[in-house]
Design a protein around this motif. Structure first.
Motif, PDB file in Angstrom:
ATOM      1  N   ASP A 293     -18.567 -37.808  50.794  1.00 47.13           N
ATOM      2  CA  ASP A 293     -19.459 -37.001  49.960  1.00 47.13           C
ATOM      3  C   ASP A 293     -19.574 -37.683  48.602  1.00 47.13           C
ATOM      4  OD1 ASP A 293     -19.764 -34.748  47.792  1.00 47.13           O
ATOM      5  OD2 ASP A 293     -20.491 -33.886  49.681  1.00 47.13           O
ATOM      6  N   ILE A 294     -20.756 -37.696  48.047  1.00 45.47           N
ATOM      7  CA  ILE A 294     -21.003 -38.400  46.777  1.00 45.47           C
ATOM      8  C   ILE A 294     -20.091 -37.895  45.667  1.00 45.47           C
ATOM      9  CG2 ILE A 294     -22.863 -36.882  45.987  1.00 45.47           C
ATOM     10  CD1 ILE A 294     -22.846 -40.691  45.631  1.00 45.47           C
ATOM     11  N   THR A 295     -19.700 -36.638  45.714  1.00 45.66           N
ATOM     12  CA  THR A 295     -18.820 -36.098  44.670  1.00 45.66           C
ATOM     13  C   THR A 295     -17.398 -36.637  44.780  1.00 45.66           C
ATOM     14  OG1 THR A 295     -18.293 -34.143  45.998  1.00 45.66           O
ATOM     15  CG2 THR A 295     -20.174 -33.973  44.487  1.00 45.66           C
ATOM     16  N   LEU A 296     -17.038 -37.229  45.925  1.00 40.99           N
ATOM     17  CA  LEU A 296     -15.707 -37.805  46.105  1.00 40.99           C
ATOM     18  C   LEU A 296     -15.627 -39.256  45.645  1.00 40.99           C
ATOM     19  CD1 LEU A 296     -14.480 -36.519  49.580  1.00 40.99           C
ATOM     20  CD2 LEU A 296     -13.451 -36.103  47.357  1.00 40.99           C
ATOM     21  N   VAL A 297     -16.756 -39.915  45.491  1.00 41.26           N
ATOM     22  CA  VAL A 297     -16.742 -41.341  45.148  1.00 41.26           C
ATOM     23  C   VAL A 297     -15.954 -41.623  43.864  1.00 41.26           C
ATOM     24  CG1 VAL A 297     -18.198 -43.329  44.526  1.00 41.26           C
ATOM     25  CG2 VAL A 297     -18.803 -41.888  46.483  1.00 41.26           C
ATOM     26  N   PRO A 298     -16.156 -40.886  42.773  1.00 43.34           N
ATOM     27  CA  PRO A 298     -15.347 -41.158  41.576  1.00 43.34           C
ATOM     28  C   PRO A 298     -13.847 -40.963  41.805  1.00 43.34           C
ATOM     29  CG  PRO A 298     -17.262 -39.841  40.995  1.00 43.34           C
ATOM     30  CD  PRO A 298     -17.197 -39.883  42.498  1.00 43.34           C
ATOM     31  N   ALA A 299     -13.464 -39.950  42.569  1.00 41.03           N
ATOM     32  CA  ALA A 299     -12.045 -39.705  42.839  1.00 41.03           C
ATOM     33  C   ALA A 299     -11.445 -40.823  43.686  1.00 41.03           C
ATOM     34  CB  ALA A 299     -11.869 -38.354  43.544  1.00 41.03           C
ATOM     35  N   ILE A 300     -12.199 -41.318  44.658  1.00 39.50           N
ATOM     36  CA  ILE A 300     -11.724 -42.420  45.498  1.00 39.50           C
ATOM     37  C   ILE A 300     -11.564 -43.676  44.642  1.00 39.50           C
ATOM     38  CG2 ILE A 300     -12.280 -43.927  47.449  1.00 39.50           C
ATOM     39  CD1 ILE A 300     -13.883 -41.479  48.601  1.00 39.50           C
ATOM     40  N   ALA A 301     -12.564 -43.957  43.815  1.00 36.62           N
ATOM     41  CA  ALA A 301     -12.501 -45.141  42.939  1.00 36.62           C
ATOM     42  C   ALA A 301     -11.312 -45.040  41.988  1.00 36.62           C
ATOM     43  CB  ALA A 301     -13.806 -45.285  42.163  1.00 36.62           C
ATOM     44  N   GLU A 302     -11.101 -43.882  41.413  1.00 38.26           N
ATOM     45  CA  GLU A 302      -9.970 -43.693  40.497  1.00 38.26           C
ATOM     46  C   GLU A 302      -8.639 -43.869  41.232  1.00 38.26           C
ATOM     47  OE1 GLU A 302      -7.863 -40.150  37.940  1.00 38.26           O
ATOM     48  OE2 GLU A 302     -10.039 -40.120  38.097  1.00 38.26           O
ATOM     49  N   PHE A 303      -8.562 -43.335  42.429  1.00 37.96           N
ATOM     50  CA  PHE A 303      -7.325 -43.460  43.207  1.00 37.96           C
ATOM     51  C   PHE A 303      -6.964 -44.930  43.410  1.00 37.96           C
ATOM     52  CE2 PHE A 303      -4.958 -43.947  47.129  1.00 37.96           C
ATOM     53  CZ  PHE A 303      -3.933 -43.038  46.958  1.00 37.96           C
ATOM     54  N   PHE A 304      -7.963 -45.750  43.718  1.00 34.11           N
ATOM     55  CA  PHE A 304      -7.715 -47.167  43.973  1.00 34.11           C
ATOM     56  C   PHE A 304      -7.824 -48.039  42.719  1.00 34.11           C
ATOM     57  CE2 PHE A 304      -8.962 -45.880  48.373  1.00 34.11           C
ATOM     58  CZ  PHE A 304      -7.749 -46.177  48.971  1.00 34.11           C
ATOM     59  N   GLU A 305      -8.046 -47.393  41.577  1.00 40.54           N
ATOM     60  CA  GLU A 305      -8.110 -48.100  40.289  1.00 40.54           C
ATOM     61  C   GLU A 305      -9.203 -49.170  40.268  1.00 40.54           C
ATOM     62  OE1 GLU A 305      -4.073 -49.461  39.857  1.00 40.54           O
ATOM     63  OE2 GLU A 305      -3.406 -47.493  39.160  1.00 40.54           O
ATOM     64  N   ILE A 306     -10.372 -48.786  40.768  1.00 43.17           N
ATOM     65  CA  ILE A 306     -11.534 -49.668  40.720  1.00 43.17           C
ATOM     66  C   ILE A 306     -12.719 -48.856  40.228  1.00 43.17           C
ATOM     67  CG2 ILE A 306     -10.708 -51.172  42.579  1.00 43.17           C
ATOM     68  CD1 ILE A 306     -12.667 -49.781  44.464  1.00 43.17           C
ATOM     69  N   SER A 307     -13.801 -49.536  39.891  1.00 49.67           N
ATOM     70  CA  SER A 307     -15.004 -48.831  39.467  1.00 49.67           C
ATOM     71  C   SER A 307     -15.755 -48.302  40.690  1.00 49.67           C
ATOM     72  CB  SER A 307     -15.919 -49.779  38.688  1.00 49.67           C
ATOM     73  OG  SER A 307     -16.446 -50.766  39.562  1.00 49.67           O
ATOM     74  N   CYS A 308     -16.631 -47.352  40.462  1.00 52.29           N
ATOM     75  CA  CYS A 308     -17.474 -46.852  41.550  1.00 52.29           C
ATOM     76  C   CYS A 308     -18.333 -47.985  42.094  1.00 52.29           C
ATOM     77  CB  CYS A 308     -18.345 -45.699  41.060  1.00 52.29           C
ATOM     78  SG  CYS A 308     -17.420 -44.187  40.700  1.00 52.29           S
ATOM     79  N   ASP A 309     -18.838 -48.851  41.208  1.00 53.91           N
ATOM     80  CA  ASP A 309     -19.630 -50.001  41.648  1.00 53.91           C
ATOM     81  C   ASP A 309     -18.844 -50.884  42.595  1.00 53.91           C
ATOM     82  OD1 ASP A 309     -21.788 -49.209  40.151  1.00 53.91           O
ATOM     83  OD2 ASP A 309     -21.430 -50.630  38.529  1.00 53.91           O
ATOM     84  N   ALA A 310     -17.593 -51.170  42.241  1.00 52.52           N
ATOM     85  CA  ALA A 310     -16.767 -52.023  43.095  1.00 52.52           C
ATOM     86  C   ALA A 310     -16.500 -51.361  44.439  1.00 52.52           C
ATOM     87  CB  ALA A 310     -15.451 -52.355  42.398  1.00 52.52           C
ATOM     88  N   LEU A 311     -16.394 -50.043  44.447  1.00 50.61           N
ATOM     89  CA  LEU A 311     -16.175 -49.320  45.699  1.00 50.61           C
ATOM     90  C   LEU A 311     -17.405 -49.383  46.593  1.00 50.61           C
ATOM     91  CD1 LEU A 311     -14.257 -47.484  47.339  1.00 50.61           C
ATOM     92  CD2 LEU A 311     -15.287 -45.547  46.143  1.00 50.61           C
ATOM     93  N   LEU A 312     -18.563 -49.353  45.982  1.00 52.66           N
ATOM     94  CA  LEU A 312     -19.811 -49.282  46.750  1.00 52.66           C
ATOM     95  C   LEU A 312     -20.418 -50.638  47.093  1.00 52.66           C
ATOM     96  CD1 LEU A 312     -21.414 -46.313  44.811  1.00 52.66           C
ATOM     97  CD2 LEU A 312     -20.479 -46.250  47.136  1.00 52.66           C
ATOM     98  N   THR A 313     -19.909 -51.699  46.502  1.00 50.56           N
ATOM     99  CA  THR A 313     -20.485 -53.021  46.750  1.00 50.56           C
ATOM    100  C   THR A 313     -19.414 -53.988  47.227  1.00 50.56           C
ATOM    101  OG1 THR A 313     -20.132 -53.728  44.471  1.00 50.56           O
ATOM    102  CG2 THR A 313     -22.254 -52.711  44.977  1.00 50.56           C
ATOM    103  N   ASN A 314     -19.859 -55.109  47.700  1.00 53.43           N
ATOM    104  CA  ASN A 314     -18.940 -56.142  48.155  1.00 53.43           C
ATOM    105  C   ASN A 314     -18.908 -57.237  47.110  1.00 53.43           C
ATOM    106  OD1 ASN A 314     -17.178 -57.611  49.642  1.00 53.43           O
ATOM    107  ND2 ASN A 314     -18.645 -58.242  51.198  1.00 53.43           N
ATOM    108  N   ASP A 315     -18.115 -57.037  46.068  1.00 50.30           N
ATOM    109  CA  ASP A 315     -18.112 -57.977  44.944  1.00 50.30           C
ATOM    110  C   ASP A 315     -16.892 -58.888  44.936  1.00 50.30           C
ATOM    111  OD1 ASP A 315     -16.204 -56.121  44.275  1.00 50.30           O
ATOM    112  OD2 ASP A 315     -16.876 -55.848  42.233  1.00 50.30           O
ATOM    113  N   GLY A 316     -16.281 -59.090  46.067  1.00 52.07           N
ATOM    114  CA  GLY A 316     -15.130 -59.988  46.103  1.00 52.07           C
ATOM    115  C   GLY A 316     -13.844 -59.254  45.831  1.00 52.07           C
TER     116      GLY A 316
END
Length: 136
Positions: A45-68
């Motif tokens: 769910d889109i509302t979970l994306v920030p929580a997932i990113a925070e959990f893994f200590e990455i940005s939402c952009d990094a979670l949603l893209t393949n940036d290496g």
């Protein structure tokens, strides 16, 4: 552009040695939901994306893209570089600005401060944050 969020979540989870159940518990969701994400059956769910990113200590952009490199890998690299430097203070302070919720960086910075006998107030603050926000 193909969304790779499920692949990224699986990679990050495995890098940290977590089970799907542990991740689900930390996010207050079912392990079946995590399984569906990782198997590209569903997206979070889109509302979970920030929580997932925070959990893994990455940005939402990094979670949603393949940036290496992931934020987790970058943090590990920074900490390793800091251990090899004589003066790691500036490196760790800059890194903490980029990853303000990284407990590993807070701990590494606290270690440097304690060795230099400075900023005891920050050491206490970081230790409180780490203690209050431990997930697993």
């Amino acid at each position: 552009m193909r969304l790779i969020i499920g692949e990224k979540i699986k990679q990050l989870r495995q890098e940290q040695g977590l089970t799907q159940e542990q991740l689900a518990e930390a996010l207050n969701i079912s392990s079946q939901a995590v399984s569906k994400w990782e198997n590209a059956i569903a997206y979070p769910d889109i509302t979970l994306v920030p929580a997932i990113a925070e959990f893994f200590e990455i940005s939402c952009d990094a979670l949603l893209t393949n940036d290496g490199r992931t934020g987790y890998e970058e943090i590990e690299s920074i900490i390793q570089e800091a251990e090899e430097r004589e003066n790691a203070l500036e490196l760790l302070q800059d890194a903490l600005k980029r990853f303000p919720k990284s407990y590993k960086l807070m701990l590494a910075l606290s270690d440097v401060y304690s060795k230099q006998n400075v900023h005891y107030d920050r050491i206490i603050l970081y230790c409180r944050r780490i203690y209050e926000h431990c997930r697993i």
